[in-house]
Scaffold this motif. Structure first.
Motif, PDB file in Angstrom:
ATOM      1  N   MET A  84       0.817  -1.213   0.000  1.00  0.00           N
ATOM      2  CA  MET A  84       0.000   0.000   0.000  1.00  0.00           C
ATOM      3  C   MET A  84       0.853   1.267   0.000  1.00  0.00           C
ATOM      4  O   MET A  84       0.534   2.239  -0.686  1.00  0.00           O
ATOM      5  N   ALA A  85       1.924   1.272   0.760  1.00  0.00           N
ATOM      6  CA  ALA A  85       2.781   2.462   0.799  1.00  0.00           C
ATOM      7  C   ALA A  85       3.399   2.732  -0.572  1.00  0.00           C
ATOM      8  O   ALA A  85       3.420   3.877  -1.039  1.00  0.00           O
ATOM      9  N   VAL A  86       3.881   1.680  -1.223  1.00  0.00           N
ATOM     10  CA  VAL A  86       4.494   1.849  -2.550  1.00  0.00           C
ATOM     11  C   VAL A  86       3.444   2.245  -3.578  1.00  0.00           C
ATOM     12  O   VAL A  86       3.649   3.156  -4.386  1.00  0.00           O
ATOM     13  N   ALA A  87       2.285   1.568  -3.554  1.00  0.00           N
ATOM     14  CA  ALA A  87       1.243   1.852  -4.543  1.00  0.00           C
ATOM     15  C   ALA A  87       0.688   3.259  -4.392  1.00  0.00           C
ATOM     16  O   ALA A  87       0.521   3.991  -5.376  1.00  0.00           O
ATOM     17  N   ILE A  88       0.406   3.669  -3.151  1.00  0.00           N
ATOM     18  CA  ILE A  88      -0.216   4.968  -2.936  1.00  0.00           C
ATOM     19  C   ILE A  88       0.752   6.102  -3.254  1.00  0.00           C
ATOM     20  O   ILE A  88       0.327   7.225  -3.566  1.00  0.00           O
ATOM     21  N   MET A 121       1.456  11.488   2.415  1.00  0.00           N
ATOM     22  CA  MET A 121       0.564  10.771   3.317  1.00  0.00           C
ATOM     23  C   MET A 121       0.893   9.284   3.280  1.00  0.00           C
ATOM     24  O   MET A 121       1.201   8.744   2.214  1.00  0.00           O
ATOM     25  N   ILE A 122       0.835   8.633   4.441  1.00  0.00           N
ATOM     26  CA  ILE A 122       1.210   7.227   4.552  1.00  0.00           C
ATOM     27  C   ILE A 122      -0.040   6.354   4.631  1.00  0.00           C
ATOM     28  O   ILE A 122      -0.917   6.583   5.467  1.00  0.00           O
ATOM     29  N   SER A 123      -0.110   5.355   3.763  1.00  0.00           N
ATOM     30  CA  SER A 123      -1.180   4.362   3.811  1.00  0.00           C
ATOM     31  C   SER A 123      -0.573   2.988   4.054  1.00  0.00           C
ATOM     32  O   SER A 123       0.442   2.638   3.445  1.00  0.00           O
ATOM     33  N   ALA A 124      -1.190   2.227   4.938  1.00  0.00           N
ATOM     34  CA  ALA A 124      -0.689   0.893   5.281  1.00  0.00           C
ATOM     35  C   ALA A 124      -1.787   0.146   6.024  1.00  0.00           C
ATOM     36  O   ALA A 124      -2.933   0.602   6.087  1.00  0.00           O
ATOM     37  N   ALA A 125      -1.433  -1.013   6.574  1.00  0.00           N
ATOM     38  CA  ALA A 125      -2.388  -1.771   7.374  1.00  0.00           C
ATOM     39  C   ALA A 125      -2.789  -0.945   8.596  1.00  0.00           C
ATOM     40  O   ALA A 125      -1.942  -0.330   9.243  1.00  0.00           O
ATOM     41  N   GLY A 141      -6.894   5.987  -5.682  1.00  0.00           N
ATOM     42  CA  GLY A 141      -5.616   5.390  -5.301  1.00  0.00           C
ATOM     43  C   GLY A 141      -5.744   4.426  -4.145  1.00  0.00           C
ATOM     44  O   GLY A 141      -5.118   3.354  -4.134  1.00  0.00           O
ATOM     45  N   GLN A 142      -6.554   4.783  -3.147  1.00  0.00           N
ATOM     46  CA  GLN A 142      -6.763   3.877  -2.012  1.00  0.00           C
ATOM     47  C   GLN A 142      -7.384   2.567  -2.482  1.00  0.00           C
ATOM     48  O   GLN A 142      -7.010   1.478  -2.027  1.00  0.00           O
ATOM     49  N   GLY A 143      -8.366   2.670  -3.386  1.00  0.00           N
ATOM     50  CA  GLY A 143      -9.004   1.463  -3.903  1.00  0.00           C
ATOM     51  C   GLY A 143      -8.032   0.579  -4.658  1.00  0.00           C
ATOM     52  O   GLY A 143      -7.976  -0.641  -4.437  1.00  0.00           O
ATOM     53  N   THR A 157       6.933  15.123  -0.021  1.00  0.00           N
ATOM     54  CA  THR A 157       6.732  14.559  -1.351  1.00  0.00           C
ATOM     55  C   THR A 157       6.425  13.063  -1.291  1.00  0.00           C
ATOM     56  O   THR A 157       6.472  12.435  -0.233  1.00  0.00           O
ATOM     57  N   ARG A 158       6.139  12.499  -2.456  1.00  0.00           N
ATOM     58  CA  ARG A 158       5.826  11.074  -2.581  1.00  0.00           C
ATOM     59  C   ARG A 158       7.057  10.195  -2.347  1.00  0.00           C
ATOM     60  O   ARG A 158       6.923   8.997  -2.137  1.00  0.00           O
ATOM     61  N   ILE A 159       8.232  10.805  -2.383  1.00  0.00           N
ATOM     62  CA  ILE A 159       9.462  10.028  -2.182  1.00  0.00           C
ATOM     63  C   ILE A 159       9.450   9.368  -0.812  1.00  0.00           C
ATOM     64  O   ILE A 159       9.782   8.186  -0.663  1.00  0.00           O
ATOM     65  N   SER A 160       9.068  10.126   0.216  1.00  0.00           N
ATOM     66  CA  SER A 160       9.072   9.580   1.574  1.00  0.00           C
ATOM     67  C   SER A 160       8.076   8.426   1.696  1.00  0.00           C
ATOM     68  O   SER A 160       8.357   7.419   2.356  1.00  0.00           O
ATOM     69  N   THR A 161       6.918   8.558   1.061  1.00  0.00           N
ATOM     70  CA  THR A 161       5.911   7.489   1.113  1.00  0.00           C
ATOM     71  C   THR A 161       6.420   6.234   0.426  1.00  0.00           C
ATOM     72  O   THR A 161       6.296   5.116   0.956  1.00  0.00           O
TER      73      THR A 161
END
Length: 496
Positions: A63-67, A76-80, A268-270, A302-306
């Motif tokens: 999820m982190a890589v995809a988002i 923003m961080i997405s994960a379990a 993106g979440q989906g 930026t998206r780099i950190s995610t």
């Protein structure tokens, strides 16, 4: 000049960060800190869902890589997450892991569908008081989640936690070149190893995976029976996940003073959840705690950190699993305590703020916090907050409707002022002096607006009562929209 100053502050792009050693270093270190913090969280949420810790870790990585590529909110961080784990836990418990993976995939598809239908636009209807309550409840839940790590543990946990807090509060006063959470993790882990301090570690939370996630298809029958089992949980997961993600995105927008695409975030979440399910993950959504670590504590933008948070997570558990396993949980607890303190909107509970704030706004905020903390479910808390806000708003608006009566020898004139809808029009029929009025009545609506069928029905009831007395009623002053609604519904609603 005023227009220029009012524009949102531009955030650095990925290209700009890649060209700036300072920005790139900040993004890389932020991703590393988040990755370390994600590991025990993912393991804990896997336990909540009743599945192997690998499912939580794989989900967080995917999820982190995809988002990072698909999401609408940079940094923003997405994960379990715990919210998703609670929603889908019954599926794993009653039907097995394959049904859980199918639920995650279907939940992602539902999120994509909701994104295409424009559900993100509903965010505009969430009042600020609900948003403040959401933020404060999250801060409380983040803190409460750390309490079990501080009860019934070796006494050395407490000085380690205190040392972690001291480092994270004092180091930024000296330098911000390296994120304070990373320094705290490195120094205190080293101290624990050198001095042989025996305290609970990340490795005590569960086994770490030893291989990469693989693409798979859930072993479930493709039947309507299967759909009937998983769809209710998939729908609940989709709604809870989107609500948390969009609220977190709005919070980051406010913190960074930059806009983001909520529709793209929904899509993106989906997509990230669909990928998570196909790679054996338990699904998830935006994580407020890790996002605050990334954005507030580490300064990422930026998206780099995610992206690197996901990559570092996989590298840490596969390559440096033995090192990660010895990190004291006390250090991560101190990180999350700092995050909870930074997340809470302290201004909202200052006596001066409470005195200025309307009682209804404070009531909505308190209701949101109380229900969220009580249920540990952000979706329920926000839902209750919105309902309370709607009810109080309806009462407030209903109270500003006024009816003024003037009478001469031949006609009674009523001037109606205010918004007319179900809450304000229920008492409309009681505002007229039916038996005392002359044979002609004029109702002037130039100072009001009809919003719904309830008001049309109320006006019809007024006309009916006057008709029984032989009184002629004329309604004037309707604006175009009011006239269209009244003309379409008047006399066709029945019950009067």
């Amino acid at each position: 000049m005023t227009d220029v100053l009012a524009r949102p502050r531009p955030e650095p792009t990925v290209r700009q960060a890649l060209r700036s050693p300072r920005l790139l270093t900040r993004e890389v270190l932020a991703g590393l800190v988040v990755a370390i913090a994600l590991i025990p969280e993912a393991i804990a949420f896997s336990i909540i869902a009743g599945v192997d810790p690998r499912l939580g870790l794989f989900s967080s990585f995917v999820m982190a890589v995809a988002i990072a590529f698909l999401g609408g909110r940079p940094a923003m961080i997405s994960a379990a997450t715990g919210a998703i784990a609670l929603v889908i836990a019954p599926v794993a418990r009653e039907h097995g892991v394959d049904y859980l993976l199918a639920t995650v995939i279907l939940g992602g598809i539902v999120q994509v569908a909701l994104g295409l239908l424009g559900v993100a636009k509903l965010m505009r209807y969430i009042p600020r008081s609900v948003m403040v309550g959401f933020v404060n409840a999250l801060a409380i839940l983040i803190f409460v989640a750390q309490v079990p790590q501080l009860i019934g543990v070796p006494w050395m946990v407490y000085p380690l936690t205190a040392a972690g807090l001291a480092i994270m509060y004092l180091l930024p006063r000296v330098t911000r070149a390296i994120p304070a959470p990373l320094v705290a993790i490195a120094l205190l882990t080293g101290a624990a190893v050198v001095f042989g301090i025996s305290v609970p570690t990340v490795g005590d939370q569960g086994a770490l995976p030893e291989s990469l996630p693989v693409l798979l298809l859930p072993n479930v029958p493709f039947t309507f029976e299967t759909l009937g089992i998983i769809f209710p949980f998939a729908l609940a997961m989709a709604v809870v996940g989107l609500l948390e993600s969009l609220m977190t995105a709005a919070l980051v927008d406010e913190i960074t003073d930059t806009p983001s695409s909520k529709t793209r975030e929904s899509l993106g979440q989906g997509a990230a959840n669909v990928l998570s399910g196909f790679f054996g993950g338990m699904g998830g959504c935006a994580m407020i705690g890790q996002t605050m670590i990334n954005v507030k504590a580490s300064g990422a933008r930026t998206r780099i950190s995610t992206f690197l948070a996901g990559v570092f997570l996989l590298v840490l558990v596969l390559v440096f699993g033995d090192v990660v396993a010895i990190i004291p949980m006390a250090v991560l607890v101190s990180v999350m305590i700092v995050v909870s303190i930074a997340t809470f909107d302290w201004h909202s509970i200052r006596p001066s703020s409470l005195r200025r704030m309307p009682l209804s706004e404070t009531t909505v905020m308190v209701a949101t916090v109380a229900v969220t903390v009580w249920t540990h479910n952000l979706a329920i808390g926000v839902g209750v907050g919105v309902i309370v806000a709607a009810v109080l708003f309806a009462r407030r608006v209903a109270g500003v409707t006024r009816v003024h009566r003037e009478v001469d020898a031949d006609v009674a004139r009523y001037r109606v002022e205010g918004e007319l809808f179900f809450a304000s029009s229920n008492d409309l029929t009681t505002k007229f002096a039916y038996s005392r009025d002359p044979a002609r009545v004029v109702i002037d609506l130039s100072g009001s607006h009809i919003w719904d069928a309830s008001t049309v029905a109320a006006l019809d009831a007024v006309e009916t009562r006057y008709a029984r007395l032989g009184t002629t009623v004329e309604i004037i002053g309707m604006n175009a929209q009011t006239a269209r609604l009244h003309g379409r519904l008047s006399g066709r609603l029945g019950g009067h």
